[in-house]
Design an enzyme around this catalytic site. Structure first.
Site, PDB file in Angstrom:
ATOM      1  CG  ASP A 142      50.875 -26.276 -40.783  1.00 48.93           C
ATOM      2  OD1 ASP A 142      51.965 -26.622 -41.237  1.00 48.93           O
ATOM      3  OD2 ASP A 142      50.088 -25.875 -41.435  1.00 48.93           O
ATOM      4  CG  HIS A 151      48.035 -28.915 -36.943  1.00 45.48           C
ATOM      5  ND1 HIS A 151      47.339 -29.652 -37.967  1.00 45.48           N
ATOM      6  CD2 HIS A 151      47.832 -27.610 -37.423  1.00 45.48           C
ATOM      7  CE1 HIS A 151      46.614 -28.855 -38.831  1.00 45.48           C
ATOM      8  NE2 HIS A 151      47.112 -27.479 -38.421  1.00 45.48           N
TER       9      HIS A 151
END
Ligand code: NI
Length: 298
Positions: A104, A249
């Site tokens: 992400d 991430h």
């Protein structure tokens, strides 16, 4: 610490998603506010769903069959021109244990390419949920990801708590990011991950309109918080189970450093690493998915 009331829809209990049970939660100011909730439901959902997934068979036999016919000397047209590398067999996650790595908040000009290098070297496909505002200047990274077989989803324009916005603003966050991603990569995303995992009925309705499935996760490495290679790796490996969607991430150096070990550890544990479309098969717009074993019914 500011506390606000936020409506969150979508709490899974077994294979039933109680969308009607809208709850209010106190909201802290952490990055992934809702990070622990999907983990809490994952095991029961996974267990109760495992039976249903057994019946989901596609046709992985076709390739093997074609090979057998070719060998038998019957009048089968010879296979297409041989390539240097045999085509990878399609993965059937109803037959082999799969996990999906998801990244992400990118793209990041430095770290996303580093992670792509690792994925390429280790022949692993992954899924990137990208923020619209990070795409400008990084278009080549999107095109590279697509060219190398990965899947791109969206993660809003600038990471707001979507349920706090007006319907018009939520719609802009979803559709503008989708359009910019498509313009950069040439492929229209159909998977959306809401920032912090926060959504409500309006988000569900708008993603239905925009033709996006809502992709959550059920293994949270908390890489953004621990910023530690070993902790991130341990959490990914200890949380993994067949069908797991692992949250990472691609904007933290420690995460990029952890990816090789995570991939090796998951492979050593017998998992095949796939992107979300391979894990979930076809997905429905507006439907919420926490893992690969059972789409959450509305
Ligand atoms: Ni995020």
């Amino acid at each position: 610490m500011q506390k606000s009331q936020l409506k969150v829809a979508g709490i899974s209990a077994g294979i039933t998603l109680l969308l009607s049970g809208i709850i209010s939660i106190g909201v802290a100011t952490s990055h992934e506010l809702f990070s622990s909730a999907p983990t809490a439901i994952s095991q029961s959902a996974a267990q109760s769903a495992s039976g249903a997934k057994e019946t989901d068979t596609s046709q992985p036999e076709s390739a093997a069959l074609a090979g057998r016919e070719a060998q038998s000397g019957e009048q089968t047209p010879s296979p297409a021109t041989p390539t240097e590398e045999p085509a990878a067999e399609p993965v059937d996650c109803s037959k082999v244990p799969c996990v999906a790595l998801t990244f992400d908040d990118g793209p990041d000009a430095t770290l996303t390419p580093r992670i792509l290098d690792t994925l390429k070297a280790k022949k692993v496909k992954a899924t990137f949920f990208q923020m619209g505002r990070n795409i400008a200047g990084n278009e080549a990274i999107l095109r590279r990801a697509i060219a190398e077989g990965h899947t791109l989803g969206t993660h809003s324009w600038d990471h707001p708590q979507l349920p706090l916005l007006t319907e018009g603003d939520i719609n802009w966050q979803i559709t503008n990011t989708k359009a910019v991603s498509q313009q950069a990569s040439g492929v229209q995303p159909t998977l959306m991950r809401p920032p912090y995992g926060l959504f409500n009925d309006t988000v569900i309705s708008l993603t239905t309109n925009s033709n996006d499935a809502i992709i959550m996760w059920d293994v949270d490495t908390e890489d953004w918080k621990n910023l530690d290679v070993q902790t991130t790796t341990d959490r990914a490996l200890s949380g993994a189970h067949p069908g797991a969607i692992i949250l990472l991430h691609d904007v933290h150096p420690s995460t990029a450093d952890a990816v090789p070990g995570i991939i090796d550890g998951l492979k050593n544990a017998g998992y095949t690493l796939v992107d979300i479309p391979t894990l979930l098969g076809s997905t429905n717009p507006g439907e919420i998915y926490y893992n690969g074993l059972e789409p959450q019914a509305q």
